[in-house]
Write an enzyme that holds these catalytic residues in place. Structure first.
Site, mmCIF file in Angstrom:
data_model
loop_
_atom_site.group_PDB
_atom_site.id
_atom_site.type_symbol
_atom_site.label_atom_id
_atom_site.label_comp_id
_atom_site.label_asym_id
_atom_site.label_seq_id
_atom_site.Cartn_x
_atom_site.Cartn_y
_atom_site.Cartn_z
ATOM 1 N N ASN A 208 -19.988 11.076 -21.382
ATOM 2 C CA ASN A 208 -19.071 11.096 -20.248
ATOM 3 C C ASN A 208 -17.831 11.888 -20.642
ATOM 4 O O ASN A 208 -17.746 12.414 -21.749
ATOM 5 C CB ASN A 208 -18.719 9.671 -19.805
ATOM 6 C CG ASN A 208 -18.133 8.856 -20.944
ATOM 7 O OD1 ASN A 208 -17.132 9.237 -21.542
ATOM 8 N ND2 ASN A 208 -18.763 7.731 -21.268
ATOM 9 N N LYS A 337 -15.635 -7.360 -12.182
ATOM 10 C CA LYS A 337 -16.085 -7.088 -13.554
ATOM 11 C C LYS A 337 -15.481 -8.089 -14.529
ATOM 12 O O LYS A 337 -16.165 -8.561 -15.452
ATOM 13 C CB LYS A 337 -15.706 -5.666 -13.953
ATOM 14 C CG LYS A 337 -16.136 -5.286 -15.362
ATOM 15 C CD LYS A 337 -15.831 -3.823 -15.670
ATOM 16 C CE LYS A 337 -16.320 -3.437 -17.059
ATOM 17 N NZ LYS A 337 -16.090 -1.999 -17.359
#
Length: 397
Positions: A208, A337
């Protein structure tokens, strides 16, 4: 920071002992007093005369020197120092330290003191990776010994890998961190940073756009508050900071293993942008185009959930901070999350391309805690790191 500080420098027997001379020069230039202890093996690489000339003090080497015992016994020698530095810390010295042996002056000094110890390992790559050395390392970390290095690089023996002693400038930075007076002195904080690289074949990988800049800044800010920092980093675009214990990894599986090895810790800041998936059918050889237009099929498998493992593990730190990089509904997704992973805080940010945050120098974060969402203004990543480190220090206090 080092003015009028007294450093007891133990020089072990390795080729890296030559760096101890430059280290003494830098410490003296910073205003520190250096009392050198030269092991018998260390004297094979640097001479007592050169060490003494640079330190401006007598070199100690013999355990049973009656004159020295009358003037300053080995017990007192180790206790008048503000910090004991072992550079180079050879495999033998580390084993002695971990096992509590005291058969020469250096090992006796290390056993007969409650002064903080900083070690700069230096040895052949295979010696460093040997299970016995790793056991010594784990025991010494548990005992509270700080470490700087080792670095990757060419060895005097012709091999390459981890085992090179940290450079003198790095060791000075680690000494400054060890002597820092701050709210996190005596606390161990684990920080993960950077991307992970998941191999497709020996030359290609999935990654990424994380630069590792925010995680690096957080490690520096925690170090500057006095924390002992273990910094587990993927292949980041920015250099790892000085004054922290750096563990370099590539894949998510390697990062999980390094994180587990670094525990216990008082706090964990999981800033790394870990790849969610890896290639399950990665090729052992480079994939080739054959001109047929056929595209290889990649099968994906889910990577280990490092944040959840730390948050729900038996060695859970008192404070676990996760990160959430989102492109939409940032606070909502981050709050979910936090609950799903079981961590205490989530540092969330919008990494949409137009923000310029992923790989940039600034960040705009929302801190998600049990109390709710706290929006921070956009600022430099160093400023974000200092603000987060201050909050961590207040929480641990």
């Amino acid at each position: 920071m080092l003015a009028n500080k007294r450093i007891l420098l133990i020089i072990g027997g390795g080729i890296a002992a030559y760096k101890s001379l430059a280290l003494i020069r830098l410490l003296k230039k910073s205003g520190a007093a250096v009392t050198p202890v030269l092991t018998r093996a260390g004297a094979e690489f640097v001479t007592p005369l050169s060490v003494s000339a640079l330190a401006g003090e007598k070199v100690y080497s013999a355990l049973f020197d009656l004159t020295d015992e009358a003037e300053m016994g080995h017990i007192q020698l180790s206790r008048v120092a503000d910090l004991i530095v072992v550079a180079p810390a050879t495999a033998d010295l580390m084993a002695k330290m971990a096992g509590g042996r005291a058969d020469d002056l250096a090992s006796t000094l290390l056993l007969a003191t409650d002064t903080a110890v900083l070690a700069a390992p230096a040895m052949n790559v295979r010696m460093w990776q040997h299970a016995a050395t790793q056991r010594s390392l784990a025991q010494l970390r548990e005992d509270g010994v700080r470490f700087v290095g080792p670095n990757d690089g060419d060895m005097a023996c012709g091999e390459f890998g981890p085992g090179r002693m940290a450079e003198p400038e790095e060791i000075v930075a680690a000494i400054e961190a060890a002597l820092a007076v701050g709210p996190l002195v005596g606390r161990h904080v684990l920080v993960t940073s950077g991307p992970t690289h998941e191999p497709i074949d020996p030359v290609r990988y999935i990654a990424n756009r994380s630069s590792g800049a925010q995680g690096t800044a957080i490690a520096v800010a925690l170090r500057d508050l006095g924390a002992t920092v273990t910094f587990v980093t993927g292949p980041a675009a920015v250099p790892a900071p000085n004054g922290v214990a750096v563990v370099r990894v590539e894949t998510a599986a390697q990062m999980l293993a390094a994180v587990e090895a670094a525990l216990p810790a008082d706090a964990a800041v999981m800033a790394a942008a870990v790849a969610d998936w890896r290639v399950a059918n990665a090729s052992g050889q480079k994939m080739k185009k054959h001109g047929s237009g056929q595209v290889p099929s990649l099968e994906f498998a889910e990577n280990p959930d490092i944040l959840s493992s730390v948050s729900k593990g038996l060695m859970r730190p008192k404070l676990v901070v996760g990160f959430a990089a989102e492109t939409e509904r940032v606070a909502e997704y981050a709050a979910a999350k936090r609950l799903r992973k079981g961590c205490d805080w989530i540092v969330a940010n919008d990494v949409s391309p137009q923000t310029g945050i992923m790989g940039g120098t600034e960040n705009a974060v929302t801190l998600i805690t049990e109390a709710g969402a706290e929006v921070w203004p956009r600022m430099g990543k160093d400023a974000v790191a200092r603000a987060l480190a201050a909050r961590i220090a207040a929480s641990l206090a």
